[in-house]
Design a protein around this motif. Structure first.
Motif, PDB file in Angstrom:
ATOM      1  N   ILE A 142      35.787  52.172  40.747  1.00 35.97           N
ATOM      2  CA  ILE A 142      34.756  51.608  39.642  1.00 35.97           C
ATOM      3  C   ILE A 142      33.946  52.921  38.041  1.00 35.97           C
ATOM      4  CG2 ILE A 142      33.397  49.627  38.574  1.00 35.97           C
ATOM      5  CD1 ILE A 142      36.267  48.886  39.693  1.00 35.97           C
ATOM      6  N   GLU A 143      34.432  52.683  36.890  1.00 36.39           N
ATOM      7  CA  GLU A 143      33.375  53.374  36.363  1.00 36.39           C
ATOM      8  C   GLU A 143      32.893  52.568  35.264  1.00 36.39           C
ATOM      9  OE1 GLU A 143      31.948  56.578  33.727  1.00 36.39           O
ATOM     10  OE2 GLU A 143      33.103  56.192  35.874  1.00 36.39           O
ATOM     11  N   GLU A 144      31.989  52.219  35.010  1.00 35.87           N
ATOM     12  CA  GLU A 144      31.203  51.613  33.670  1.00 35.87           C
ATOM     13  C   GLU A 144      30.388  53.117  32.747  1.00 35.87           C
ATOM     14  OE1 GLU A 144      28.612  47.933  34.959  1.00 35.87           O
ATOM     15  OE2 GLU A 144      29.106  48.368  37.190  1.00 35.87           O
ATOM     16  N   HIS A 145      30.921  52.684  31.741  1.00 38.43           N
ATOM     17  CA  HIS A 145      30.526  53.729  30.776  1.00 38.43           C
ATOM     18  C   HIS A 145      30.385  53.507  29.745  1.00 38.43           C
ATOM     19  CE1 HIS A 145      31.139  58.255  30.945  1.00 38.43           C
ATOM     20  NE2 HIS A 145      31.045  58.156  29.473  1.00 38.43           N
ATOM     21  N   GLY A 146      28.558  52.633  29.849  1.00 37.38           N
ATOM     22  CA  GLY A 146      28.035  52.381  28.152  1.00 37.38           C
ATOM     23  C   GLY A 146      28.702  51.347  28.075  1.00 37.38           C
ATOM     24  N   SER A 147      28.540  51.304  26.839  1.00 34.76           N
ATOM     25  CA  SER A 147      29.747  49.725  26.287  1.00 34.76           C
ATOM     26  C   SER A 147      30.915  49.864  26.033  1.00 34.76           C
ATOM     27  CB  SER A 147      28.756  49.721  24.701  1.00 34.76           C
ATOM     28  OG  SER A 147      29.009  51.011  23.790  1.00 34.76           O
ATOM     29  N   THR A 148      31.620  51.204  25.902  1.00 30.96           N
ATOM     30  CA  THR A 148      32.589  51.798  26.406  1.00 30.96           C
ATOM     31  C   THR A 148      34.327  51.794  27.202  1.00 30.96           C
ATOM     32  OG1 THR A 148      33.122  53.827  27.085  1.00 30.96           O
ATOM     33  CG2 THR A 148      31.659  53.653  24.496  1.00 30.96           C
ATOM     34  N   TYR A 149      33.417  51.251  28.636  1.00 34.65           N
ATOM     35  CA  TYR A 149      34.809  50.482  29.295  1.00 34.65           C
ATOM     36  C   TYR A 149      33.921  49.677  30.929  1.00 34.65           C
ATOM     37  CZ  TYR A 149      38.004  50.830  32.566  1.00 34.65           C
ATOM     38  OH  TYR A 149      39.788  50.806  33.160  1.00 34.65           O
ATOM     39  N   SER A 150      34.240  49.451  31.440  1.00 28.95           N
ATOM     40  CA  SER A 150      34.286  48.600  32.876  1.00 28.95           C
ATOM     41  C   SER A 150      34.496  48.098  33.406  1.00 28.95           C
ATOM     42  CB  SER A 150      33.081  47.890  32.309  1.00 28.95           C
ATOM     43  OG  SER A 150      32.779  47.540  33.805  1.00 28.95           O
ATOM     44  N   GLY A 151      35.762  48.666  34.556  1.00 25.55           N
ATOM     45  CA  GLY A 151      36.646  48.510  35.271  1.00 25.55           C
ATOM     46  C   GLY A 151      36.984  49.398  36.099  1.00 25.55           C
ATOM     47  N   PRO A 152      38.189  49.759  36.904  1.00 27.89           N
ATOM     48  CA  PRO A 152      39.091  50.332  37.790  1.00 27.89           C
ATOM     49  C   PRO A 152      38.585  51.952  36.639  1.00 27.89           C
ATOM     50  CG  PRO A 152      40.121  48.696  37.414  1.00 27.89           C
ATOM     51  CD  PRO A 152      39.532  48.423  35.858  1.00 27.89           C
ATOM     52  N   ALA A 153      38.490  52.834  37.535  1.00 24.54           N
ATOM     53  CA  ALA A 153      38.197  54.326  36.839  1.00 24.54           C
ATOM     54  C   ALA A 153      39.391  55.396  36.898  1.00 24.54           C
ATOM     55  CB  ALA A 153      37.190  55.615  38.159  1.00 24.54           C
ATOM     56  N   HIS A 154      40.708  55.019  37.701  1.00 28.30           N
ATOM     57  CA  HIS A 154      42.433  55.492  36.829  1.00 28.30           C
ATOM     58  C   HIS A 154      42.415  55.405  35.409  1.00 28.30           C
ATOM     59  CE1 HIS A 154      42.696  57.744  41.148  1.00 28.30           C
ATOM     60  NE2 HIS A 154      41.209  58.125  40.597  1.00 28.30           N
ATOM     61  N   PRO A 155      42.674  53.732  35.125  1.00 26.03           N
ATOM     62  CA  PRO A 155      43.290  53.233  34.088  1.00 26.03           C
ATOM     63  C   PRO A 155      42.195  53.665  33.141  1.00 26.03           C
ATOM     64  CG  PRO A 155      42.757  51.487  35.839  1.00 26.03           C
ATOM     65  CD  PRO A 155      42.363  52.480  36.677  1.00 26.03           C
ATOM     66  N   TYR A 156      40.871  53.729  32.929  1.00 24.70           N
ATOM     67  CA  TYR A 156      39.774  54.244  31.850  1.00 24.70           C
ATOM     68  C   TYR A 156      40.215  56.483  32.056  1.00 24.70           C
ATOM     69  CZ  TYR A 156      35.089  56.245  30.131  1.00 24.70           C
ATOM     70  OH  TYR A 156      34.669  57.635  29.238  1.00 24.70           O
ATOM     71  N   ILE A 157      40.576  56.897  32.540  1.00 26.08           N
ATOM     72  CA  ILE A 157      41.134  58.274  32.807  1.00 26.08           C
ATOM     73  C   ILE A 157      42.225  58.340  31.895  1.00 26.08           C
ATOM     74  CG2 ILE A 157      41.657  60.021  34.290  1.00 26.08           C
ATOM     75  CD1 ILE A 157      39.386  59.111  36.473  1.00 26.08           C
ATOM     76  N   ASP A 158      43.513  57.997  32.087  1.00 27.69           N
ATOM     77  CA  ASP A 158      44.714  57.565  31.918  1.00 27.69           C
ATOM     78  C   ASP A 158      44.360  57.270  30.540  1.00 27.69           C
ATOM     79  OD1 ASP A 158      45.986  58.178  34.306  1.00 27.69           O
ATOM     80  OD2 ASP A 158      46.051  55.677  34.077  1.00 27.69           O
ATOM     81  N   GLU A 159      43.463  55.967  29.945  1.00 30.34           N
ATOM     82  CA  GLU A 159      43.128  55.855  28.222  1.00 30.34           C
ATOM     83  C   GLU A 159      42.563  56.748  27.704  1.00 30.34           C
ATOM     84  OE1 GLU A 159      39.475  53.117  26.275  1.00 30.34           O
ATOM     85  OE2 GLU A 159      41.254  51.955  27.791  1.00 30.34           O
ATOM     86  N   ALA A 160      41.111  57.733  28.381  1.00 30.35           N
ATOM     87  CA  ALA A 160      40.640  58.709  28.129  1.00 30.35           C
ATOM     88  C   ALA A 160      40.986  59.543  27.689  1.00 30.35           C
ATOM     89  CB  ALA A 160      39.011  58.716  28.799  1.00 30.35           C
ATOM     90  N   VAL A 161      41.512  60.025  28.319  1.00 34.88           N
ATOM     91  CA  VAL A 161      42.609  61.479  28.782  1.00 34.88           C
ATOM     92  C   VAL A 161      42.664  62.208  27.181  1.00 34.88           C
ATOM     93  CG1 VAL A 161      44.237  63.277  29.852  1.00 34.88           C
ATOM     94  CG2 VAL A 161      42.133  61.776  30.429  1.00 34.88           C
TER      95      VAL A 161
END
Length: 175
Positions: A45-64
């Motif tokens: 799980i990744e909780e990245h301030g007010s920008t994202y909270s959820g599964p880490a791998h989809p966060y990476i796919d979105e952020a890269v």
């Protein structure tokens, strides 16, 4: 119960955990999704301030893809503290980040200080992030004013090496 005494086993565990944090910083600065994913368990799980909270791998796919389009970035890991409790560890790492963004068509620099707090888990002999939360402590934004150390460095000189996103960066070369 957290372990505070340093034994060979705890020193190695703490170094392995810090290596994950450093690998993450490198992955962000190079916009290297594969390297970033290597820091997290598949169910992390990744909780990245007010920008994202959820599964880490989809966060990476979105952020890269976003990171690949932004200017230079630098994530600097400062002091860290690791509490070990068997195959679970809590690591708090102070970070200073630099990023260049565009605002109204002009380059702006943002400098932010904060902390990343990771619950790390050791599975099959390997430490990775199971859950990450960030705390932002301060921030400063200002228009970019790059003069390369008042002209000491010439960015157009053929021997000047400038950082790049992805595997085009010279740090992936072995010389």
């Amino acid at each position: 119960m957290a372990t505070y005494a340093n034994t060979m086993e705890t020193v190695i565990a703490k170094q392995d955990i810090r290596d994950v944090v450093m690998r993450y910083a490198r992955g962000v600065d190079r916009a290297d999704g594969e390297l970033l994913k290597s820091c997290y368990w598949d169910d992390a799980i990744e909780e990245h301030g007010s920008t994202y909270s959820g599964p880490a791998h989809p966060y990476i796919d979105e952020a890269v893809p976003r990171m690949q389009k932004t200017g230079v970035m630098g994530h600097y890991v400062c002091n860290s503290h690791v509490d070990l409790d068997g195959d679970v560890a809590y690591a708090e790492s102070y970070v200073i980040t630099f990023a260049r963004f565009e605002k109204d068509g002009e380059p702006w620099d943002t400098l932010t200080g904060g902390r990343i707090v990771d619950r790390m888990e050791k599975r099959d002999g390997e430490w990775k992030i199971a859950h990450r939360k960030i705390a932002l402590d301060w921030n400063r934004d200002e228009p970019a004013a790059e003069t390369w150390c008042l002209g000491l460095f010439d960015p157009d000189h053929p021997q000047m090496v400038l950082g790049k996103k992805g595997r085009a960066d010279f740090s992936y070369e072995r010389f």
